[in-house]
Design a protein around this motif. Structure first.
Motif, PDB file in Angstrom:
ATOM      1  N   PRO A  29      -4.383   2.747  -8.356  1.00 32.33           N
ATOM      2  CA  PRO A  29      -5.189   2.504  -7.464  1.00 32.33           C
ATOM      3  C   PRO A  29      -6.366   1.455  -7.723  1.00 32.33           C
ATOM      4  N   THR A  54       0.737  -1.233   0.055  1.00 31.63           N
ATOM      5  CA  THR A  54       0.095  -0.008  -0.023  1.00 31.63           C
ATOM      6  C   THR A  54       0.894   1.230   0.048  1.00 31.63           C
ATOM      7  N   VAL A  62       0.855   4.129  -2.844  1.00 33.60           N
ATOM      8  CA  VAL A  62       0.835   5.636  -2.495  1.00 33.60           C
ATOM      9  C   VAL A  62       1.792   6.417  -3.005  1.00 33.60           C
TER      10      VAL A  62
END
Length: 263
Positions: free
Chosen positions: A233, A14, A18
């Protein structure tokens, strides 16, 4: 249900996602800036090449720096070539990347000032390149030359080292200040890439017009980076859903009906 997202593996994945998103967005903006810069340069070059010729002395003078807007402007001058003080510029290539020389000939104006004229490319006739090459003579007598105005060459701008101890009448960079010192005469700033008169038998080989930079490629790269940023995403969510599905236990699934026992 999504407690696996707190695992070390998913926290790292993650965080990477990001970080990738703003990085890709920034790369897209950088490519867009390159597109705008190249487009502006192409427009500037096109306007300079299409402009009407003007006298060289209206744009340059001894010690003057040629600006970006003056670069590639077509200029004219009247005078005569001084081949006795001609030099050649080493390690220059032709349109096929063959290594040779550019021929730099002082052009003496009617008022005694000198305009440096790059007459074009000639091949290196000896592998050692230690002797002055055989250079075709320019037109004699009083003539008018036409050419594209260029700024002085420097190591910083060109990446070419200005080597010392070169053979006689050979140089690495075309620089009006250095040539003014060598010639002991007032030399107009910058130099001119010759357009006219045409050389006899096509030699020295004429230096071609500057080409357009491929600005459209930078635009395509910008769109590509932004599509990548949007895909991150989406890809992350796809992986999350797949992980959740793979982690479902048999107890979570609907139990199968038992077959009736045979009598």
């Amino acid at each position: 249900m999504y407690r696996f997202l707190l695992s070390r593996q998913w926290v790292i994945l993650t965080l990477v996602a990001v970080l990738l998103i703003p990085t890709m967005i920034e790369l897209g903006f950088w490519q867009m800036h390159r597109y705008e810069e190249r487009s502006a340069r192409n427009d500037l070059v096109a306007r300079a090449l299409d402009a009407e010729p003007v006298p060289a002395r209206s744009l340059t003078a001894p010690g003057k720096k040629i600006t970006t807007r003056e670069r590639y402007r077509t200029v004219t001058a009247e005078g005569h070539f001084d081949t006795d003080r001609e030099v050649v510029v080493r390690r220059r290539t032709d349109s096929d990347d063959n290594i040779g020389y550019h021929v730099l000939t002082p052009f003496v104006l009617n008022d005694g000032k000198i305009l440096l004229v790059n007459r074009g490319w000639i091949p290196a006739d000896r592998a050692s390149q230690t002797a002055f090459p055989e250079v075709p003579a320019p037109p004699r007598g009083q003539i008018t030359v036409t050419g594209r105005l260029m700024p002085d060459e420097t190591t910083e701008a060109s990446g070419i080292k200005d080597l010392e101890g070169l053979p006689d009448r050979q140089i690495m960079l075309i620089n009006s200040e250095q040539q003014a010192e060598r010639l002991n005469a007032p030399v107009l700033g910058g130099y001119v890439v010759l357009i006219e008169p045409e050389p006899e038998n096509g030699t020295p080989e004429r230096i071609g017009r500057p080409g357009n930079e491929d600005a459209a490629l930078n635009f395509a790269y910008a769109i590509q980076w932004w599509l990548f940023a949007a895909a991150v995403p989406v890809g992350w969510w796809f992986l999350v859903r797949r992980e959740k599905r793979d982690r479902e236990t048999p107890e979570d699934a609907e139990p199968e009906r038992a077959e009736p026992a045979a009598v």
